[in-house]
Design an enzyme around this catalytic site. Structure first.
Site, PDB file in Angstrom:
ATOM      1  CE1 TYR B 106      74.803  63.483  49.706  1.00 32.27           C
ATOM      2  CE2 TYR B 106      72.618  64.772  50.029  1.00 32.27           C
ATOM      3  CZ  TYR B 106      73.308  63.245  50.003  1.00 32.27           C
ATOM      4  OH  TYR B 106      72.498  62.708  50.748  1.00 32.27           O
ATOM      5  CE1 TYR B 145      68.930  66.170  49.703  1.00 29.65           C
ATOM      6  CE2 TYR B 145      70.537  66.166  51.266  1.00 29.65           C
ATOM      7  CZ  TYR B 145      69.491  65.276  50.319  1.00 29.65           C
ATOM      8  OH  TYR B 145      69.585  63.897  49.966  1.00 29.65           O
ATOM      9  NE  ARG B 155      64.997  63.235  52.418  1.00 28.70           N
ATOM     10  CZ  ARG B 155      66.411  62.681  53.115  1.00 28.70           C
ATOM     11  NH1 ARG B 155      66.823  61.921  52.240  1.00 28.70           N
ATOM     12  NH2 ARG B 155      65.934  60.942  54.143  1.00 28.70           N
ATOM     13  CG  HIS B 158      69.932  62.418  55.127  1.00 24.19           C
ATOM     14  ND1 HIS B 158      69.494  63.112  54.704  1.00 24.19           N
ATOM     15  CD2 HIS B 158      70.350  61.962  53.859  1.00 24.19           C
ATOM     16  CE1 HIS B 158      68.840  63.287  53.279  1.00 24.19           C
ATOM     17  NE2 HIS B 158      70.322  62.400  52.842  1.00 24.19           N
ATOM     18  CG  HIS B 160      72.793  59.001  51.665  1.00 27.76           C
ATOM     19  ND1 HIS B 160      71.322  57.929  51.159  1.00 27.76           N
ATOM     20  CD2 HIS B 160      72.823  59.877  51.590  1.00 27.76           C
ATOM     21  CE1 HIS B 160      70.901  59.527  50.803  1.00 27.76           C
ATOM     22  NE2 HIS B 160      71.765  59.756  51.546  1.00 27.76           N
TER      23      HIS B 160
END
Ligand SMILES: [Fe+3]
Lengths: 188, 241
Positions: B106, B145, B155, B158, B160
């Site tokens: 991110y 990640y 994770r 995905h 959000h």
């Protein structure tokens, strides 16, 4: 047993919510300089008493006349020309502080024929929370609180957690997710 | 005395993950321990902000065109509809989206795991649904990640999503997953949703028909918000108690 209405489940905002949501960080329900406007400020605090730096607080409220700019209000939508938004979003800062700049909403007719006291609906989300929690902000010293249908359903020992207290530039409203002073939350 | 007749939104508490989900360790200090009080749906709950049209730019739904060059990764289209549980579309509603880059990183100061940042990818988008509740994003497929929840925790890929719907009751933040991800089985966030059918509703579908030849794979995902009961809450004005 509740039947499954087939809605999409909630998931956490995760630790990096600010990249997606900060663009709309706007604590101003009403424009700066609005007569009578004030801040409602507080902390978002976890069960260890630690401020939550990766959370978000959103508020929604009626205008001072108790009206909404929304087609589902049976009294009619009130189109805005005065910059009143009804909505605010505040990302918590590194110290877990949030704030919204607003005016006191009017009271509202309630479903049972009674009257809802002036209140803000509040959504709280954070890393570690798999769905939002909802609470309400009422105002200290408002005579209408006593007859409010939602506030009266809350255990008397916890009602104070829903009442903003006067502060230097408006009101103070801390939100405790857990602990002795856990805020009363609603299933909405 | 006149009774208000308001839409009443169906409750769907059982669909959502419990706030207290011990396998997701950071939930431990962040869930209310005392019972929630049922809030009747009054005027504040059945209304909500109409956000987006003023703020959202024309290219905000294309995460591949926010920089000088295109980001690295598999270009994808994510499209679908926002509906309510009665099957009605939810038009003109704001959708916000954020995600990791193709390497699973991110663009956030606190994301420090050693996958490269992509100078051409911010990972943030938004759009407003059209008159039929449709939306469309162009982006790149996010990478998985690692995180520190448990040993060897990763994770699943995905995106959000944040939605406002029409009313305060419909506010939803969720995550969209990709089909047949081998990481589902060890992910306490995905598995926090109690019902396997609910988990399926967070997974998009590969859509060959909508895939654009020689340009981008398409994934289709419908998002379902709470609907209203067909019958009004209160009927007759004169039938007062
Ligand atoms: Fe994430």
């Amino acid at each position: 047993m509740m039947t499954d209405p087939g809605t999409t489940p909630s998931q956490t905002v995760g630790p990096f919510l600010s990249i997606g949501m900060e663009w709309l960080h706007d604590p101003y329900v009403v424009p700066k300089g609005t007569p009578g406007a004030f801040w409602i400020r507080g902390l978002l605090v976890d069960g260890a008493g630690t401020p939550v730096p990766d959370g978000i607080v959103e508020t929604w409220q009626a205008d001072p006349q108790g009206r909404f700019d929304h087609p589902d209000d049976p009294r009619g939508a009130v189109a805005r020309t005065d910059g009143f938004r009804g909505f605010a979003r505040s990302m918590t800062n590194a110290a877990g502080e949030w704030g919204v700049f607003t005016v006191r909403p009017g009271s509202l007719p309630a479903l049972d024929g009674g009257t809802e006291a002036p209140h803000l609906d509040v959504t709280v989300m954070a890393r570690g929370m798999l769905q939002r929690v909802v609470t309400r902000i009422y105002f200290a010293g408002d005579d209408r609180n006593a007859a409010d249908p939602a506030l009266s359903t809350v255990d008397p020992s916890r009602r104070a957690t829903l009442i903003a207290q006067p502060a230097d530039d408006g009101y103070r409203f801390d939100i405790y997710l857990q602990g002795d002073s856990e805020t009363a939350f609603f299933a909405v | 005395m006149t009774h208000l007749i308001l839409p009443r939104y169906v409750r769907d508490d059982g669909v959502h993950p419990p706030l207290n989900s011990p396998d997701y360790r950071s939930s431990a200090l962040r869930y209310p321990k005392k019972p929630l009080q049922l809030l009747p749906h009054g005027l504040t709950e059945i209304t909500g902000p109409a956000l987006g049209h003023q703020q959202v730019g024309e290219l905000d739904n294309d995460l591949t065109r926010q920089h000088e060059a295109e980001p690295i990764g598999q270009r994808i289209i994510v499209q679908g509809r926002v509906l309510d549980s009665d099957g009605r579309s939810v038009p003109d509603t704001l959708i916000e989206l954020w995600q990791a880059n193709a390497g699973g990183r991110y663009r956030h100061v606190r994301d420090t795991w050693p996958a490269p940042l992509d100078p051409n990818f911010t990972g943030v988008g938004r759009t407003v649904t059209d008159s039929e509740g449709r939306f469309r994003f162009v982006t790149i497929k996010p990478g998985a990640y690692p995180w520190k929840n448990h040993h060897n925790a990763w994770r699943p890929a995905h995106i959000h999503f944040s939605l406002f719907g029409r009313a305060f009751t419909q506010r939803l933040v969720t995550q969209m997953y990709f089909p047949e991800d081998p990481l589902f089985g060890q992910d306490p966030i995905f598995k926090s949703v109690p019902d396997p059918k609910g988990r399926q509703r967070m997974i998009c579908q590969f859509d060959l028909d909508s895939t654009e030849p020689e340009w981008a794979l398409t994934y289709t995902w419908d998002i379902v918000l709470r609907g209203t009961q067909a019958t009004p809450f209160e009927g007759d004005d004169n039938n007062d108690d």
